[in-house]
Structures are given as C-alpha cells and as structure tokens.
Design an enzyme around this catalytic site. Structure first.
Site, PDB file in Angstrom:
ATOM      1  N   HIS A  80       1.079  -1.087   0.100  1.00  0.00           N
ATOM      2  CA  HIS A  80      -0.094  -0.112   0.076  1.00  0.00           C
ATOM      3  C   HIS A  80       0.839   1.119  -0.198  1.00  0.00           C
ATOM      4  CE1 HIS A  80      -3.549   2.677   0.758  1.00  0.00           C
ATOM      5  NE2 HIS A  80      -2.758   3.297   1.193  1.00  0.00           N
ATOM      6  N   ASP A 159     -15.834   1.461   6.083  1.00  0.00           N
ATOM      7  CA  ASP A 159     -14.810   2.440   5.816  1.00  0.00           C
ATOM      8  C   ASP A 159     -15.495   3.396   4.420  1.00  0.00           C
ATOM      9  OD1 ASP A 159     -12.224   3.557   5.595  1.00  0.00           O
ATOM     10  OD2 ASP A 159     -12.250   2.855   3.442  1.00  0.00           O
ATOM     11  N   ARG A 166     -16.027  11.612   6.555  1.00  0.00           N
ATOM     12  CA  ARG A 166     -14.788  12.140   7.100  1.00  0.00           C
ATOM     13  C   ARG A 166     -14.486  13.455   5.898  1.00  0.00           C
ATOM     14  NH1 ARG A 166     -10.517   7.897   7.041  1.00  0.00           N
ATOM     15  NH2 ARG A 166      -9.334   9.666   7.546  1.00  0.00           N
ATOM     16  N   SER A 181      -8.618   3.313   8.289  1.00  0.00           N
ATOM     17  CA  SER A 181      -9.223   3.155   7.163  1.00  0.00           C
ATOM     18  C   SER A 181      -8.220   2.303   6.198  1.00  0.00           C
ATOM     19  CB  SER A 181      -9.444   4.473   6.711  1.00  0.00           C
ATOM     20  OG  SER A 181      -9.805   4.608   5.358  1.00  0.00           O
ATOM     21  N   LYS A 185      -8.968  -2.083   5.060  1.00  0.00           N
ATOM     22  CA  LYS A 185      -9.211  -2.544   3.645  1.00  0.00           C
ATOM     23  C   LYS A 185      -7.839  -3.819   3.207  1.00  0.00           C
ATOM     24  CE  LYS A 185      -9.365   1.783   2.325  1.00  0.00           C
ATOM     25  NZ  LYS A 185      -9.715   2.947   2.127  1.00  0.00           N
TER      26      LYS A 185
HETATM   27  N1  URA Z   1      -6.654   6.619   2.306  1.00  0.00           N
HETATM   28  C1  URA Z   1      -7.716   5.714   2.708  1.00  0.00           C
HETATM   29  O1  URA Z   1      -8.080   4.752   2.352  1.00  0.00           O
HETATM   30  N2  URA Z   1      -8.145   6.264   3.990  1.00  0.00           N
HETATM   31  C2  URA Z   1      -7.587   7.517   4.484  1.00  0.00           C
HETATM   32  O2  URA Z   1      -8.330   7.671   5.651  1.00  0.00           O
HETATM   33  C3  URA Z   1      -6.755   8.153   4.004  1.00  0.00           C
HETATM   34  C4  URA Z   1      -6.180   7.709   2.729  1.00  0.00           C
END
Ligand code: URA
Length: 424
Positions: A80, A159, A166, A181, A185
C-alpha cells in the site's frame, strides 16, 4: 452503552472498549447512528486521538463490516502506498515480485484530487478490465502471480461510509482514522505479507517526515497485531516519482522501465520496495532480494508478467512492446525557461493539480478522465537550464488552450535566476 456516552468518553480521552467500538461501527454501517452523531465522534478522535488498542479494534470492526477475501494462494504480498504524484510503482513492483516467485495481489482505488490512482492508470490500456470478480482475480494470480482490481463494494462497507463522512466533515487528517481506514481494507484483502509505503512531502497526504513516521509505525503495529508479516517504509514525495504524471503517460514510463530502458530515482525506489516485499515473502536477505528484483527486469521476466496479466484482464498487451499504442494526446505545450535558471524544488501537489486540470484527474468522483493527459518533466531539482530550454511538456486531448495550466505549472517550480559568467 449509547452513542452520547461514546462521544463523551472520547471527548474526555477515556478509552472505549472493543465492544463499544464494534457496536459503534456496526450501528453506523446499518444506519442506526445518524451522520451528525458519528461526525461528533470522529471530530473527538481528530482532537484527542485513539489508543493503539482502540485503533486496532476500529480496524478490525471495519474489516469485519464486509467480506474478507480468501486468496487461496501461498506467499501473497500486498503493497500500500499512501498516494502521491506520478506514483506508478505498483505497475512495476507487482510484475517484478511475481517474476521472482511471490504473488502480488492488490486492490486499488481511483485517483481523487492531486494524487493519481492505479486503477485509472490501468484503464488507460485499451480493453483492460479492473472489475474482475474474485474468482477471475484468483485465476489471474494463479497464472501470472500479479493482478490488480478495483475496490469491491463487498469489502469494508463501513470504511466507505465513514470515509465519505470524514471527507464532508473535515475529519480526514487524523492518524488513527487514516490508519484504521487503510488497514481495514488491507486486512480484508488478506494477503500474508504487507508492505506499507508511507509518503511524505509536498505531494503527499503526510506533509512532514515526522507524521509519516507516526502513521507508518502505527500501521505496522496494527498489521502485526492482526497476524500479518508487515513492514513500513517512508519515502519522499517532495518531487514527482519519475518524469511522467498522468495515466497513459505513467503506464508508458512503467513499461519503459520494465523494458530496461530507464533507471534513476523511480528505478531505485521500485527496487527497494520490491526487495522489501520479497524479503517479507521469505525469498532471502534484502541484498539477495534486490539482486533478484534487478534480474527480473534485466531478463525481461517482469515485463512478460505484465504482458500476460494485461492479456488476462482483456487489455491490449502489445503496449508492452510498442508504447505508442497507448492513448496519445491531441495537443501539447512546452513550458520553457525564459532566462538561465537553476531548479531548486517543486511543489508536487501543484504539479498534480495542473495534471488534474489538463484532464488526468478528478475533483469530483463523477468527473470524466482524459487518459492521454498529463505532464512530462524534463528536469529535476539541481538542474541548470538555459533560456529556451524545456522545463516540462503539458499534454491534453480535452483542451488546446494551455495558458492557465502553463502558469500553474510554472508556479509549481521554484528556481533561481543565474547569471552565466561572461569571458569576453
Ligand atoms: N486513504 C484511505 O484509504 N483512507 C484514509 O483515511 C486516507 C487515505
């Protein structure tokens, strides 16, 4: 426990229990807690933070709001990156790692704002399908060891809902919320090993190295608590990664690197990240893994993985041998130095925004993209240019009038005027 008690506890920095967090996430996802109350809690988190235990509980509750993928493959590695400008590393590292015998499985997002998205880049390849169902995704992984698909709605619905809230309530910039978040994932994707590349600098989410370090440490801890082999690294996004910004332009640069035609900072960052991923997958020491990664490029094996993956996703794999088959912009404009200059630095976020205005990105989720649009940089920090030299070239098929974009692009370059000594 009711929601007012939960908001009050976080407001007073009293840690919530795992049950309270799990119930909060479940109730919000099912619409039993309204947006205004969830926003109040999110704002309390932004101000007071969460403990590591609370962040872990939030991550797991969000992961468990949807499906957890069964990849059904050994040695799966996911990476990521926290987003940047010109970041095409996934298109390079995935094939490299697969060519070295590990399995690079990834779900990616689309670009929003100044940062690009891997899915948009892949979709600039004619025919490439990013919405493969999970059984086809697994099949591509089995055949080539590398596949990237778009985020499935079945994963982490909590999320999706919380992130949208958010965005609308100024509660994005909280390290525990960002961590939960992203990690929810990643844990739903369920690869065995996770490399977390946290970027800092003018083009990144985290503007300072210190914040990037905090987020990296927290994500690594949460991943490890969840039983994954995890490694976090932080990388510099004060300058675009590579020369090209924009979807087809970035695929072109990735292919040229895999063809062995280019080296430089992009190559070095990719080799470092690939080496970490291979080490996590148990392929050897960092230096052995780096050598393997370099050989995957020099032997053409990594390019071959990309070619086969593109074919299995329905895309035109001939772009791996002829990059001119990628979308080409109808219009271009060269931004030139008007005097002798030395390049000091770039405002990378502004370069990302310029690329977006040319058509390469979106301000709103529904905005249409121009796959051919973007910027090719001709220089880097420290370079000395003479009057008339090209600083960068802008590309677009949406607009032929580059006047606004050129001003914005030039404003994103910090340079010093220099006087060339005269010997007459
Ligand atoms: N990327 C995400 O998936 N979530 C966040 O809160 C910030 C960046």
């Amino acid at each position: 426990m009711n929601i007012i008690d939960i908001i009050n506890k976080t407001k007073r920095s009293i840690p919530l229990t795992e049950e309270e967090i799990s119930s909060l996430v479940k109730k919000y996802t099912f619409g039993e807690i309204p947006d205004h109350q969830m926003s109040a809690w999110l704002m309390a988190v932004c101000i007071n933070g969460l403990t590591e235990q609370e962040t872990f509980a939030l991550t797991i509750a969000m992961r468990d709001s949807g499906k957890v993928v069964d990849l059904d493959m050994p040695l799966t590695v996911d990476k990521h990156s926290t987003g940047g400008v010109g970041d095409k590393t996934s298109l390079i590292i995935g094939p490299v790692v697969a060519a070295c015998g590990a399995c690079a499985a990834k779900m990616s997002g689309r670009g929003l704002g100044h940062t690009g998205g891997t899915i948009d880049k892949l979709e600039s390849i004619k025919g490439f399908r990013t919405d493969l169902p999970l059984y086809e995704f697994r099949d591509v992984l089995k055949q080539t060891g590398f596949s990237i698909i778009s985020q499935s709605d079945e994963l982490c619905p909590a999320d999706k809902k919380i992130y949208a809230l958010r965005n609308a309530t100024g509660t994005v910039d909280s390290i525990p919320l960002i961590c939960a978040s992203i990690m929810s994932k990643k844990l739903a994707m369920n690869a065995d090993c996770l490399l977390l590349d946290v970027k800092y600098g003018s083009g990144a989410f985290m503007k300072t190295q210190e914040d990037a370090r905090k987020l990296a440490n927290l994500m690594e801890k949460i991943g490890t608590f969840a039983g994954k082999k995890c490694q976090a690294v932080i990388t510099d996004m004060n300058t675009p990664l590579g020369n090209n910004i924009g979807n087809a332009l970035e695929v072109k640069e990735a292919v040229e690197l895999l063809q062995g035609k280019t080296k430089g900072r992009l190559y070095d960052v990719c080799m470092e990240l690939a080496a970490y991923m291979l080490q996590l997958a148990g392929k050897g020491t960092i230096s052995q893994c780096r050598t393997m990664a370099e050989e995957a490029i020099s032997s053409g094996k990594a390019l071959d993985v990309l070619r086969r993956t593109i074919r299995l996703h329905g895309g035109n794999e001939c772009i791996c041998d002829d990059v001119s088959l990628l979308p080409q912009a109808e219009f271009s404009y060269k931004v030139k130095a008007t005097e002798d200059i030395k390049i000091v630095s770039f405002n990378t976020e502004e370069l990302g925004m310029t690329s977006l205005l040319l058509g390469a990105g979106r301000l709103e989720k529904s905005d249409r993209l121009d796959p051919s649009a973007g910027i090719v940089m001709n220089c880097e920090a420290g370079d000395v240019l003479s009057a008339g030299d090209v600083i960068m070239t802008l590309y677009s098929s949406f607009c032929s009038d580059f006047s606004d974009a050129a001003v914005r692009a030039l404003n994103a370059v910090e340079f010093l005027s220099i006087e060339i000594p005269s010997y007459t």
